[in-house]
Design a protein around this motif. Sequence first.
Motif, PDB file in Angstrom:
ATOM      1  N   ALA A 161      26.459  38.260  29.801  1.00  0.00           N
ATOM      2  CA  ALA A 161      25.340  37.608  29.117  1.00  0.00           C
ATOM      3  C   ALA A 161      24.114  38.519  29.216  1.00  0.00           C
ATOM      4  CB  ALA A 161      25.253  36.346  29.849  1.00  0.00           C
ATOM      5  N   MET A 162      23.930  39.387  30.369  1.00  0.00           N
ATOM      6  CA  MET A 162      22.939  40.045  30.398  1.00  0.00           C
ATOM      7  C   MET A 162      23.060  41.460  29.462  1.00  0.00           C
ATOM      8  SD  MET A 162      22.534  39.753  34.641  1.00  0.00           S
ATOM      9  CE  MET A 162      21.334  40.859  34.521  1.00  0.00           C
ATOM     10  N   GLY A 163      24.272  41.602  28.589  1.00  0.00           N
ATOM     11  CA  GLY A 163      24.398  42.636  28.054  1.00  0.00           C
ATOM     12  C   GLY A 163      25.316  43.633  28.242  1.00  0.00           C
ATOM     13  N   ALA A 164      25.949  43.518  29.423  1.00  0.00           N
ATOM     14  CA  ALA A 164      26.966  44.498  29.802  1.00  0.00           C
ATOM     15  C   ALA A 164      27.895  44.816  28.850  1.00  0.00           C
ATOM     16  CB  ALA A 164      27.508  44.115  31.143  1.00  0.00           C
ATOM     17  N   GLU A 165      28.413  46.047  28.614  1.00  0.00           N
ATOM     18  CA  GLU A 165      29.429  46.321  27.991  1.00  0.00           C
ATOM     19  C   GLU A 165      30.564  46.957  28.729  1.00  0.00           C
ATOM     20  OE1 GLU A 165      27.426  48.114  24.223  1.00  0.00           O
ATOM     21  OE2 GLU A 165      26.354  49.004  25.921  1.00  0.00           O
ATOM     22  N   LEU A 166      30.285  47.439  30.041  1.00  0.00           N
ATOM     23  CA  LEU A 166      31.331  47.812  30.789  1.00  0.00           C
ATOM     24  C   LEU A 166      31.151  47.281  32.387  1.00  0.00           C
ATOM     25  CD1 LEU A 166      33.543  49.649  32.184  1.00  0.00           C
ATOM     26  CD2 LEU A 166      31.845  51.464  32.353  1.00  0.00           C
ATOM     27  N   VAL A 167      32.002  46.632  32.875  1.00  0.00           N
ATOM     28  CA  VAL A 167      31.677  46.104  34.250  1.00  0.00           C
ATOM     29  C   VAL A 167      32.713  46.839  35.347  1.00  0.00           C
ATOM     30  CG1 VAL A 167      31.834  43.813  35.817  1.00  0.00           C
ATOM     31  CG2 VAL A 167      30.936  43.767  33.530  1.00  0.00           C
ATOM     32  N   LEU A 168      32.085  47.519  36.283  1.00  0.00           N
ATOM     33  CA  LEU A 168      32.697  48.097  37.328  1.00  0.00           C
ATOM     34  C   LEU A 168      33.046  47.060  38.529  1.00  0.00           C
ATOM     35  CD1 LEU A 168      30.441  51.084  37.767  1.00  0.00           C
ATOM     36  CD2 LEU A 168      32.390  50.602  36.270  1.00  0.00           C
ATOM     37  N   ILE A 169      34.340  47.164  38.973  1.00  0.00           N
ATOM     38  CA  ILE A 169      34.551  46.549  40.135  1.00  0.00           C
ATOM     39  C   ILE A 169      35.167  47.204  41.565  1.00  0.00           C
ATOM     40  CG2 ILE A 169      36.107  44.373  40.959  1.00  0.00           C
ATOM     41  CD1 ILE A 169      36.258  43.359  38.301  1.00  0.00           C
ATOM     42  N   PRO A 170      34.292  47.691  42.565  1.00  0.00           N
ATOM     43  CA  PRO A 170      34.992  48.151  43.508  1.00  0.00           C
ATOM     44  C   PRO A 170      35.519  46.995  44.298  1.00  0.00           C
ATOM     45  CG  PRO A 170      32.414  47.930  43.906  1.00  0.00           C
ATOM     46  CD  PRO A 170      32.766  47.331  42.427  1.00  0.00           C
ATOM     47  N   THR A 171      36.985  47.443  44.744  1.00  0.00           N
ATOM     48  CA  THR A 171      37.510  46.364  45.436  1.00  0.00           C
ATOM     49  C   THR A 171      38.467  46.762  46.635  1.00  0.00           C
ATOM     50  OG1 THR A 171      38.810  44.388  44.741  1.00  0.00           O
ATOM     51  CG2 THR A 171      39.648  46.554  43.951  1.00  0.00           C
ATOM     52  N   ALA A 172      39.193  45.818  47.244  1.00  0.00           N
ATOM     53  CA  ALA A 172      40.083  46.114  48.488  1.00  0.00           C
ATOM     54  C   ALA A 172      41.124  45.175  48.107  1.00  0.00           C
ATOM     55  CB  ALA A 172      39.359  45.748  49.782  1.00  0.00           C
ATOM     56  N   ASN A 173      42.290  45.562  47.505  1.00  0.00           N
ATOM     57  CA  ASN A 173      43.145  44.545  46.879  1.00  0.00           C
ATOM     58  C   ASN A 173      44.571  45.186  47.845  1.00  0.00           C
ATOM     59  OD1 ASN A 173      41.723  43.425  45.207  1.00  0.00           O
ATOM     60  ND2 ASN A 173      42.642  44.327  43.433  1.00  0.00           N
ATOM     61  N   LEU A 174      45.347  44.128  48.545  1.00  0.00           N
ATOM     62  CA  LEU A 174      46.252  44.285  49.262  1.00  0.00           C
ATOM     63  C   LEU A 174      47.726  44.215  48.427  1.00  0.00           C
ATOM     64  CD1 LEU A 174      45.628  42.243  52.391  1.00  0.00           C
ATOM     65  CD2 LEU A 174      44.770  44.566  51.894  1.00  0.00           C
ATOM     66  N   THR A 175      48.726  45.137  49.103  1.00  0.00           N
ATOM     67  CA  THR A 175      50.102  44.933  48.389  1.00  0.00           C
ATOM     68  C   THR A 175      50.664  43.686  48.552  1.00  0.00           C
ATOM     69  OG1 THR A 175      51.029  45.918  50.456  1.00  0.00           O
ATOM     70  CG2 THR A 175      50.442  47.510  49.010  1.00  0.00           C
ATOM     71  N   THR A 176      50.406  42.932  49.540  1.00  0.00           N
ATOM     72  CA  THR A 176      50.694  41.528  49.704  1.00  0.00           C
ATOM     73  C   THR A 176      50.116  40.614  48.887  1.00  0.00           C
ATOM     74  OG1 THR A 176      49.055  41.042  51.414  1.00  0.00           O
ATOM     75  CG2 THR A 176      51.401  41.825  52.098  1.00  0.00           C
ATOM     76  N   GLU A 177      49.032  40.801  47.860  1.00  0.00           N
ATOM     77  CA  GLU A 177      48.293  40.026  47.164  1.00  0.00           C
ATOM     78  C   GLU A 177      49.041  40.091  45.753  1.00  0.00           C
ATOM     79  OE1 GLU A 177      43.948  39.241  48.250  1.00  0.00           O
ATOM     80  OE2 GLU A 177      44.272  41.274  48.045  1.00  0.00           O
ATOM     81  N   PRO A 178      48.877  38.696  44.894  1.00  0.00           N
ATOM     82  CA  PRO A 178      49.465  38.805  43.574  1.00  0.00           C
ATOM     83  C   PRO A 178      48.961  39.854  42.516  1.00  0.00           C
ATOM     84  CG  PRO A 178      47.983  37.008  44.051  1.00  0.00           C
ATOM     85  CD  PRO A 178      47.930  37.850  45.188  1.00  0.00           C
ATOM     86  N   LEU A 179      49.197  41.072  42.501  1.00  0.00           N
ATOM     87  CA  LEU A 179      48.451  42.141  41.908  1.00  0.00           C
ATOM     88  C   LEU A 179      48.878  41.757  40.177  1.00  0.00           C
ATOM     89  CD1 LEU A 179      49.281  45.002  44.058  1.00  0.00           C
ATOM     90  CD2 LEU A 179      47.469  43.745  44.240  1.00  0.00           C
TER      91      LEU A 179
END
Length: 263
Positions: A161-179
């Motif tokens: 809504a603020m006009g973003a065309e690309l959103v970056l997500i730095p993350t920490a996802n585990l192998t035990t999560e529903p990837l």
Amino acid sequence: MRIAMMQMAMTEDMERNLQVSYEAVKEAAGVDLLFFPEVQHMPFLPQYTADELPDYLLDPDDPRVTAFYDLARQAHCMVSPNLYLQYRGQAYDTSLFIDEKGNLLGKSAMVHVTSAPQFYELDYYTPSPDGFRVYDTSFGKIGVVICFDRHLPESIRTCAAMGAELVLIPTANLTTEPLDLFEWEIRVQAYQNNVFIAMCNRVGREGDVTFAGQSLVVDSEGQTLFKAGGEAGLVYCDIDLEKCKASRQARPYITLRRPEFYR
């Protein structure tokens, strides 16, 4: 536009982690944007509860932080490191956004902070006092949503809504999560918000958890353009943000919103 993501395996040695980060910026010279996984300079301490803040907390003016400015300028590349920073008297999970001239455009801190087993983040992070940020760049508008934030649809929707065309997500996802579910979550939000989304993850074993890697890039039609494996190293993807305009013309979801009816 060519983007790079640095899948990193962190150690307990902050200086080593930072050096790996600096070398990644040098190696990525020639790309348009490089970003990193969540709190790239330290082991993932939030897997444990804590009574006091750890020694990995950095000041934004620390030379080890501002070193990214010079590196971005030398590489002529936008750089967005995610670090554990202290400012305003509080500790934040923060992404810096640095342009290709080495200028700091701003700081984006995690907005939604919660605690769960292996993610005791309320012990470490203060929720952002500023909300979401979208940065004007020579390629278009780029927003940042940090890790858990993406699970609340308002996060990416607000950036869009603020006009973003690309959103970056730095993350920490585990192998035990529903990837698989996490990938669909990103694909659906990219489609519904007519944005590209790139998510960069940690890799490797740390204490009781293993990070999955599988960093990915999804286009504004909800299609996965790239998905990495579980190895450490730089990964790349070419994107065309002009595609967002066509997506928004075909599906003008943002302009059809009626927030006066939302609760």
